[in-house]
Design a protein around this motif. Structure first.
Motif, PDB file in Angstrom:
ATOM      1  N   TYR A  56     -18.892  24.274   6.920  1.00 20.81           N
ATOM      2  CA  TYR A  56     -17.834  25.116   6.351  1.00 20.81           C
ATOM      3  C   TYR A  56     -17.897  25.045   4.833  1.00 20.81           C
ATOM      4  O   TYR A  56     -18.341  24.057   4.269  1.00 20.81           O
ATOM      5  N   LEU A  57     -17.394  26.093   4.210  1.00 19.75           N
ATOM      6  CA  LEU A  57     -17.226  26.098   2.756  1.00 19.75           C
ATOM      7  C   LEU A  57     -15.743  26.166   2.433  1.00 19.75           C
ATOM      8  O   LEU A  57     -14.957  26.725   3.200  1.00 19.75           O
ATOM      9  N   GLY A  58     -15.373  25.660   1.276  1.00 18.25           N
ATOM     10  CA  GLY A  58     -13.999  25.774   0.800  1.00 18.25           C
ATOM     11  C   GLY A  58     -13.739  27.175   0.264  1.00 18.25           C
ATOM     12  O   GLY A  58     -14.656  27.976   0.092  1.00 18.25           O
ATOM     13  N   THR A  59     -12.500  27.454  -0.030  1.00 10.19           N
ATOM     14  CA  THR A  59     -12.101  28.780  -0.506  1.00 10.19           C
ATOM     15  C   THR A  59     -12.816  29.193  -1.793  1.00 10.19           C
ATOM     16  O   THR A  59     -13.316  30.328  -1.869  1.00 10.19           O
ATOM     17  N   PRO A  60     -12.930  28.347  -2.814  1.00 11.99           N
ATOM     18  CA  PRO A  60     -13.641  28.789  -4.028  1.00 11.99           C
ATOM     19  C   PRO A  60     -15.107  29.152  -3.754  1.00 11.99           C
ATOM     20  O   PRO A  60     -15.612  30.139  -4.288  1.00 11.99           O
ATOM     21  N   GLU A  61     -15.752  28.379  -2.897  1.00 11.01           N
ATOM     22  CA  GLU A  61     -17.154  28.654  -2.563  1.00 11.01           C
ATOM     23  C   GLU A  61     -17.264  29.949  -1.756  1.00 11.01           C
ATOM     24  O   GLU A  61     -18.204  30.721  -1.930  1.00 11.01           O
ATOM     25  N   ARG A  62     -16.305  30.197  -0.870  1.00 15.38           N
ATOM     26  CA  ARG A  62     -16.320  31.435  -0.081  1.00 15.38           C
ATOM     27  C   ARG A  62     -16.167  32.647  -0.992  1.00 15.38           C
ATOM     28  O   ARG A  62     -16.800  33.680  -0.768  1.00 15.38           O
ATOM     29  N   ARG A  63     -15.334  32.532  -2.016  1.00 14.58           N
ATOM     30  CA  ARG A  63     -15.202  33.635  -2.984  1.00 14.58           C
ATOM     31  C   ARG A  63     -16.550  33.893  -3.666  1.00 14.58           C
ATOM     32  O   ARG A  63     -16.944  35.040  -3.872  1.00 14.58           O
ATOM     33  N   GLN A  64     -17.218  32.831  -4.041  1.00 13.54           N
ATOM     34  CA  GLN A  64     -18.516  32.980  -4.705  1.00 13.54           C
ATOM     35  C   GLN A  64     -19.542  33.612  -3.761  1.00 13.54           C
ATOM     36  O   GLN A  64     -20.358  34.422  -4.191  1.00 13.54           O
ATOM     37  N   VAL A  65     -19.494  33.259  -2.479  1.00 17.05           N
ATOM     38  CA  VAL A  65     -20.402  33.868  -1.505  1.00 17.05           C
ATOM     39  C   VAL A  65     -20.122  35.364  -1.394  1.00 17.05           C
ATOM     40  O   VAL A  65     -21.059  36.171  -1.362  1.00 17.05           O
ATOM     41  N   ILE A  88     -13.810  32.699  10.613  1.00 17.51           N
ATOM     42  CA  ILE A  88     -13.518  33.955   9.929  1.00 17.51           C
ATOM     43  C   ILE A  88     -12.218  33.840   9.142  1.00 17.51           C
ATOM     44  O   ILE A  88     -11.173  33.502   9.686  1.00 17.51           O
ATOM     45  N   THR A  89     -12.333  34.117   7.861  1.00 20.63           N
ATOM     46  CA  THR A  89     -11.163  34.258   6.988  1.00 20.63           C
ATOM     47  C   THR A  89     -11.379  35.533   6.180  1.00 20.63           C
ATOM     48  O   THR A  89     -12.442  36.132   6.213  1.00 20.63           O
ATOM     49  N   ASP A  90     -10.397  35.916   5.433  1.00 23.18           N
ATOM     50  CA  ASP A  90     -10.467  37.138   4.644  1.00 23.18           C
ATOM     51  C   ASP A  90     -11.086  36.902   3.265  1.00 23.18           C
ATOM     52  O   ASP A  90     -11.304  37.840   2.516  1.00 23.18           O
ATOM     53  N   VAL A  91     -11.429  35.673   2.943  1.00 28.80           N
ATOM     54  CA  VAL A  91     -11.855  35.326   1.586  1.00 28.80           C
ATOM     55  C   VAL A  91     -13.182  35.984   1.227  1.00 28.80           C
ATOM     56  O   VAL A  91     -13.297  36.657   0.195  1.00 28.80           O
ATOM     57  N   VAL A  92     -14.217  35.802   2.050  1.00 31.28           N
ATOM     58  CA  VAL A  92     -15.543  36.352   1.744  1.00 31.28           C
ATOM     59  C   VAL A  92     -15.492  37.870   1.701  1.00 31.28           C
ATOM     60  O   VAL A  92     -15.973  38.492   0.752  1.00 31.28           O
ATOM     61  N   SER A  93     -14.905  38.479   2.732  1.00 28.90           N
ATOM     62  CA  SER A  93     -14.890  39.937   2.793  1.00 28.90           C
ATOM     63  C   SER A  93     -14.061  40.548   1.668  1.00 28.90           C
ATOM     64  O   SER A  93     -14.454  41.561   1.080  1.00 28.90           O
ATOM     65  N   SER A  94     -12.932  39.944   1.342  1.00 33.85           N
ATOM     66  CA  SER A  94     -12.109  40.469   0.242  1.00 33.85           C
ATOM     67  C   SER A  94     -12.844  40.442  -1.085  1.00 33.85           C
ATOM     68  O   SER A  94     -12.812  41.414  -1.847  1.00 33.85           O
ATOM     69  N   GLU A  95     -13.523  39.344  -1.353  1.00 36.43           N
ATOM     70  CA  GLU A  95     -14.259  39.241  -2.621  1.00 36.43           C
ATOM     71  C   GLU A  95     -15.436  40.203  -2.647  1.00 36.43           C
ATOM     72  O   GLU A  95     -15.710  40.851  -3.666  1.00 36.43           O
ATOM     73  N   ALA A  96     -16.151  40.323  -1.541  1.00 33.23           N
ATOM     74  CA  ALA A  96     -17.281  41.254  -1.483  1.00 33.23           C
ATOM     75  C   ALA A  96     -16.796  42.686  -1.681  1.00 33.23           C
ATOM     76  O   ALA A  96     -17.391  43.452  -2.453  1.00 33.23           O
TER      77      ALA A  96
END
Length: 118
Positions: A56-65, A88-96
């Motif tokens: 797993y990655l933390g929230t800041p890393e997921r944003r960077q991904v 699945i969280t909304d972090v990666v998709s929201s940032e992308a």
């Protein structure tokens, strides 16, 4: 470290990732996948299968991904990621999406293929 295998399907390319997840792993593998997409003249739609990725990655890393995905796959019309439902969280998709990439995460491969092919 993350490794990948890329296969071109009729309507999309499939990148199967495996290994231990880390931000450094994403930073290393995404340029390779993007380059392979260009070399194979794959369709401008991509399914990334992460079901064999551990960790797993933390929230800041997921944003960077999410930002990295947008940067490397800007030319792709749609990107679907297949990952276990509990990851699945909304972090990666929201940032992308904030960075201009049409991206969705799915717990089922068939749902991802249907969406990316539509």
């Amino acid at each position: 470290m993350l490794d990948y295998r890329l296969t071109a399907q009729e309507a999309f390319a499939l990148a199967q990732l495996h290994g231990l997840v880390s931000l450094e792993g994403w930073q290393a593998v995404l340029p390779k996948v993007a380059g392979a997409l260009v070399e194979t003249a794959a369709p401008p739609r991509l399914v990334i299968d992460m079901t064999a990725v551990l960790g797993y990655l933390g929230t800041p890393e997921r944003r960077q991904v999410g930002a990295l995905l947008a940067m490397h796959f800007r030319q792709i019309e749609k990107v679907a990621i297949v990952v276990q439902a509990h990851k699945i969280t909304d972090v990666v998709s929201s940032e992308a999406q904030r960075n201009g990439l049409t991206l969705r995460l799915f717990p089922e491969h068939d749902d991802a293929v249907a969406w990316v092919s539509a």
